[in-house]
Design a protein around this motif. Structure first.
Motif, PDB file in Angstrom:
ATOM      1  N   UNK A  39       0.760  -1.105  -0.468  1.00 26.04           N
ATOM      2  CA  UNK A  39      -0.295  -0.061  -0.117  1.00 26.04           C
ATOM      3  C   UNK A  39       1.239   0.681  -0.003  1.00 26.04           C
ATOM      4  N   UNK A  40       0.384   1.983  -0.711  1.00 24.15           N
ATOM      5  CA  UNK A  40       1.274   3.403  -0.738  1.00 24.15           C
ATOM      6  C   UNK A  40       0.307   4.549   0.251  1.00 24.15           C
ATOM      7  N   UNK A  41       1.114   4.711   1.204  1.00 24.76           N
ATOM      8  CA  UNK A  41       0.062   5.118   2.698  1.00 24.76           C
ATOM      9  C   UNK A  41       0.155   7.112   1.656  1.00 24.76           C
ATOM     10  N   UNK A  42      -1.368   7.459   1.942  1.00 20.49           N
ATOM     11  CA  UNK A  42      -1.474   8.592   1.972  1.00 20.49           C
ATOM     12  C   UNK A  42      -2.070   9.090   3.138  1.00 20.49           C
ATOM     13  N   UNK A  43      -3.143   8.733   4.436  1.00 19.07           N
ATOM     14  CA  UNK A  43      -3.474   9.644   5.268  1.00 19.07           C
ATOM     15  C   UNK A  43      -2.929   8.367   6.856  1.00 19.07           C
ATOM     16  N   UNK A  44      -2.185   9.385   7.680  1.00 19.32           N
ATOM     17  CA  UNK A  44      -1.995   8.453   8.633  1.00 19.32           C
ATOM     18  C   UNK A  44      -3.130   9.457   9.722  1.00 19.32           C
ATOM     19  N   UNK A  45      -3.498   7.906  10.429  1.00 22.19           N
ATOM     20  CA  UNK A  45      -4.614   8.858  12.119  1.00 22.19           C
ATOM     21  C   UNK A  45      -3.552   8.752  13.229  1.00 22.19           C
ATOM     22  N   UNK A  46      -3.705  10.120  13.944  1.00 18.13           N
ATOM     23  CA  UNK A  46      -3.313  10.253  15.148  1.00 18.13           C
ATOM     24  C   UNK A  46      -4.423  10.450  16.267  1.00 18.13           C
ATOM     25  N   UNK A  47      -4.192   9.132  17.148  1.00 19.42           N
ATOM     26  CA  UNK A  47      -5.248   8.785  18.000  1.00 19.42           C
ATOM     27  C   UNK A  47      -4.447   8.982  19.122  1.00 19.42           C
ATOM     28  N   UNK A  48      -5.256  10.016  20.348  1.00 19.58           N
ATOM     29  CA  UNK A  48      -4.725   9.461  22.089  1.00 19.58           C
ATOM     30  C   UNK A  48      -3.492   8.089  22.256  1.00 19.58           C
ATOM     31  N   UNK A  49      -4.137   7.105  21.586  1.00 23.03           N
ATOM     32  CA  UNK A  49      -3.764   6.246  22.478  1.00 23.03           C
ATOM     33  C   UNK A  49      -2.423   5.630  21.755  1.00 23.03           C
TER      34      UNK A  49
END
Length: 333
Positions: A39-49
């Motif tokens: 996968x070519x990653x486009x967006x990364x999730x930023x999460x409190x965990x």
């Protein structure tokens, strides 16, 4: 040769994360093996965990090892594939890590449809945060028509959906958020019945005014003083799904528990911590229902997309712990 850039954990943070806690490594992007796809990653999730994932203490998952790629939910496009269920050009979301190219066998990864919603939304309201709100509220909180549901961090990725789902179920929804702009958004755009600004006035008194009949369900995202104020106003047999305790995630000394713990006994409260994967067998059902509500316009979602690539990750992550984001925080690569 395709080149991958990956964010690796170099040291365990003390307090807020720093740029020196990570390093960006350039390496060849591995070709997919049998049953794998890239996968070519486009967006990364930023999460409190994430702060807990890089801490050394015991948690619900092993900590990210030093020298390993930072763990993260992400979304992107299949680049090449030897997996029969995933073809090049298809959009996917899953646990792909903070890197430009990721290899997957399809575990905890699912195809998404960017024609139905922006790609970044599939790691937000239509992804893990949406599932978290759905299961925490409906499986543990079990709101009934006419009951009062309170949620902290109400303008955030999870909290914003908790209140909207509570309204769909016929409950009264009250949010707790920081600042007039966020409170106005929660009431005027998301349709909550009220929102208390914990940064202004008297939290206990303002919460009492917003919840004249007490609180039946409290969806916990924050902890600390907010939890104490809510515990004082819980009704008999109330339910408290504990999703997060973000106020303590960057503490450098032990954090005291709630001073109002006696309320749990007096009011016979049910308090249960959970993570979304506790309900793994029901995730497909949650995705279907969340997607239907979104398509009907009954669930509004907001992303806070930041740019800057891998270099910006530490600074953007810290926004979660200072209240600097407004909506689901996402990093664009």
């Amino acid at each position: 040769m395709t080149v991958n850039h990956a964010l690796k954990l170099r040291s365990r943070p003390d307090g807020m994360v720093k740029r020196d806690d990570f390093e960006i490594v350039e390496e060849p992007a591995r070709e997919p093996g049998d049953g794998e796809f890239r996968v070519k990653v486009e967006y990364v999730s930023l999460d409190p965990a994430m702060r807990g994932w890089i801490a050394p203490g015991k948690s619900y998952v092993p900590p990210v090892e030093l020298g390993a790629t930072m763990r993260a939910f992400a979304a992107g496009i299949v680049d090449s594939s030897n997996h029969p269920g995933f073809r090049p050009g298809e959009a996917v979301a899953g646990m792909l890590g903070v890197q430009r190219y990721a290899i997957s066998k399809g575990e905890r990864c699912f195809k998404v449809d960017p024609s139905r919603a922006p790609l970044e939304r599939w790691i937000g309201g239509l992804g893990m945060p949406g599932q978290t709100a759905y299961f925490g509220l409906l499986e543990i909180g079990r709101p009934q028509p006419g009951e009062t549901v309170v949620v902290s961090a109400a303008s955030g990725a999870v909290g914003s959906l908790v209140g909207q789902i509570a309204k769909i179920k016929g409950s009264r929804a009250v949010g707790i958020a920081g600042g007039p702009e966020k409170c106005r958004y929660v009431v005027e755009e998301l349709g909550f019945d009220a929102c208390v600004d914990y940064k202004a006035g008297n939290l206990a008194a303002d919460l009492r005014a917003a919840c004249p009949d007490g609180i039946d369900v409290y969806f916990e995202n924050v902890g600390g003083e907010i939890l104490d104020a809510v515990l004082a106003q819980m009704n008999l047999f109330g339910r408290i799904p504990v999703c997060g305790l973000i106020s303590a995630y960057n503490a450098t000394a032990p954090v005291a528990g709630p001073t109002n713990f006696r309320s749990i006994l007096v009011n016979r409260l049910t308090v249960r911590g959970f993570i979304v994967f506790d309900f793994q067998e029901k995730i497909a059902d949650a995705n279907e229902q969340l997607g239907a509500w979104h398509a009907e316009g009954r669930l509004k979602m907001r992303e806070d997309v930041r740019e800057g690539g891998l270099e910006a990750f530490p600074d953007v992550l810290n926004l979660l712990y200072t209240g600097g984001n407004f909506g689901k925080l996402v990093l664009k690569l």
